[in-house]
Design an enzyme around this catalytic site. Structure first.
Site, PDB file in Angstrom:
ATOM      1  N   SER A   1     -38.619  10.173  55.376  1.00  0.00           N
ATOM      2  CA  SER A   1     -39.583   9.372  55.737  1.00  0.00           C
ATOM      3  C   SER A   1     -40.053   8.433  54.505  1.00  0.00           C
ATOM      4  CB  SER A   1     -40.795  10.356  56.291  1.00  0.00           C
ATOM      5  OG  SER A   1     -41.782   9.523  56.627  1.00  0.00           O
TER       6      SER A   1
ATOM      7  N   ASP B   1     -37.866   5.872  57.680  1.00  0.00           N
ATOM      8  CA  ASP B   1     -37.558   6.255  59.198  1.00  0.00           C
ATOM      9  C   ASP B   1     -38.238   5.603  60.114  1.00  0.00           C
ATOM     10  OD1 ASP B   1     -39.711   7.539  58.572  1.00  0.00           O
ATOM     11  OD2 ASP B   1     -39.076   9.102  60.258  1.00  0.00           O
TER      12      ASP B   1
END
EC number: 5.4.2.10
Length: 449
Positions: A96, A235
């Site tokens: 992330s 992401d």
């Protein structure tokens, strides 16, 4: 929290704790847990993505599970593909917004929602036991590659409609959003200017979309006379927004605006957020017949609450938004399209943002060893409840106490050896006084724990 899974799946430094062996075994554990079926696998742009993806896929195939490899794909696309291909689960290889040396493994359910802590605990137990299902040679899983981007864009265009076209600057942060976000905006009929849109694991900016990391986006929006700037993390499950005047809009402001827009679309309904979200949201959505429900921090808790109680929108004050009519996967790319639709219906962001109340929010981190957290939290709760004259207590994730015009949240971090303090008050003076008292309580508790 288990040995491997934290608040957002597995997230570790590559080739230290997160090795190809671990990825292989997570694949084997997931395949054993599912007892067959199909899994969609995607990855972000990190240099270790391919290595970990291949290992995980090998593990899945060895248990007899079929795999659809969608390659370089933002998390929202994995969530979309699970439903598109009617798969039984999905996995994104991503860390992330963490720095480039990290990677991670996040698992998704058939409905697009992340695996719950209970499900992750069951995967942990299989991982620890090493008791993996082994398919005979003639029942090993089949692997195929697919690219669901076109279907994603088509589905998004069926739901988002614009009267006019806009100039949009997209900063994908060299992450997986690069392969989808600018293309969706173009198909919506907008003029797109791309920043940091070449997919690369050597990220040019810090991945968390905040005012500091998006200074170049803000300058570009201003220089190009653009209508909006949209940014993502690695992401693209999160969104950061810069308005038409080149100002980064605080997460809480965007959370309120988009929640209000969803209420305008649906008439009324529940807005799900987390215990660290401020009062601005409640005050903004109340006149729009919105009811705010708070839950634990993390997208899985928000999605769970939305699935259980229904709700028109769910979001965290970190730029993670879930639009249940679209999917239960957090989706910064679809969120970007929704922001443009809101501008199209309601007017420029800089004007809309003025309607959201602004309060003073302060945050602090106090070092606390992981093994002391439980005892420290018990002591903090005891003293906080004694020291403050509060009206409401929420203890679903840490301890949150609320007065008429202030609130304080004490919460152990799920990813670091620290205690987090978040508080809000209507004035800076009040906020600082609360913080002084609060820090003292936490330091004392950690010392005694």
């Amino acid at each position: 929290m288990g040995k491997y899974f934290g608040t957002s799946g597995i997230r570790e430094v590559v080739n230290e704790k997160l090795t190809p062996e671990l990825a292989l075994n997570v694949g084997r554990a997931l395949g054993t847990f599912l007892e067959g079926g199909t899994v969609v696998v995607g990855m972000d742009t990190r240099t270790s993505g391919e290595m970990l993806k291949q290992a995980l896929i090998s593990g899945l195939l060895s248990t007899g599970v079929d795999v659809i490899d969608i390659g370089l794909a933002p998390t929202p696309l994995t969530g979309f593909a699970i439903k598109l291909y009617e798969a039984d689960a999905g996995v994104t290889i991503t860390a992330s917004h963490n720095p480039p040396e990290y990677n991670g493994i996040k698992v998704w359910q058939a409905n697009g929602m992340a695996y719950t802590p209970e499900m992750e605990n069951r995967l942990e137990a299989i991982l620890e036991s090493g008791n993996f299902r082994k398919a005979p040679w003639n029942e090993i899983g089949a692997l195929r590659k697919a690219d669901p981007r076109e279907e994603y864009i088509k589905a998004a265009l069926d739901m988002v409609h614009l009267e006019n076209s806009y100039t949009v600057v997209i900063d994908s942060g060299n992450g997986a959003g690069s392969v989808l976000s600018p293309y969706l905006q173009r198909e919506l009929g907008n003029r797109v200017i791309s920043l940091n849109s070449h997919p690369s694991g050597f990220f040019v900016r810090e991945l968390e979309p905040n005012a500091k990391s998006l200074s170049m986006l803000a300058k570009t929006v201003k220089a190009m006379g653009a209508d909006v700037g949209i940014a993502h993390d690695g992401d693209a499950d999160r969104i950061g927004v810069v308005d038409d005047e080149g100002n980064f809009l605080e997460y809480e402001v965007m959370l309120s605006l988009i929640a209000g827009y969803m209420l305008r679309k649906f008439g009324k309904g529940k807005i799900v957020t987390t215990v660290d979200a401020g009062f601005a949201l409640d005050d903004y959505v109340r006149p729009l017949r919105g009811e705010v429900v708070r839950t634990r921090v993390g997208d899985v808790a928000v999605a769970d609450e939305l699935a259980r109680h229904g709700g028109v929108f769910g979001g965290e004050p970190s730029g993670t938004w879930i639009i249940p009519e679209w999917n239960l996967t957090p989706d910064g790319i679809f969120a970007g399209a929704l922001v443009i639709e809101m501008i199209d219906r309601l007017g420029p962001l800089s004007e809309l943002a003025k309607e959201v109340p602004r309060y003073v929010t302060l945050r602090a981190k106090i070092p606390c060893p992981n093994e002391k957290k439980a005892r420290a939290m018990a002591l903090i709760a005891e003293e906080a409840l004694r020291s403050f004259d509060y009206e409401r207590l929420i203890d679903i994730d840490g301890v949150r106490i609320e007065g008429a015009d202030w609130w304080i949240l004490f919460r152990p971090s799920g990813t670091e050896p620290i205690m987090r303090i978040t508080l809000e008050a209507h004035t800076e003076e009040k906020a600082k006084a609360l913080m002084e008292k609060t820090e003292e309580i936490v330091r004392r508790a950690v010392g005694r724990a």
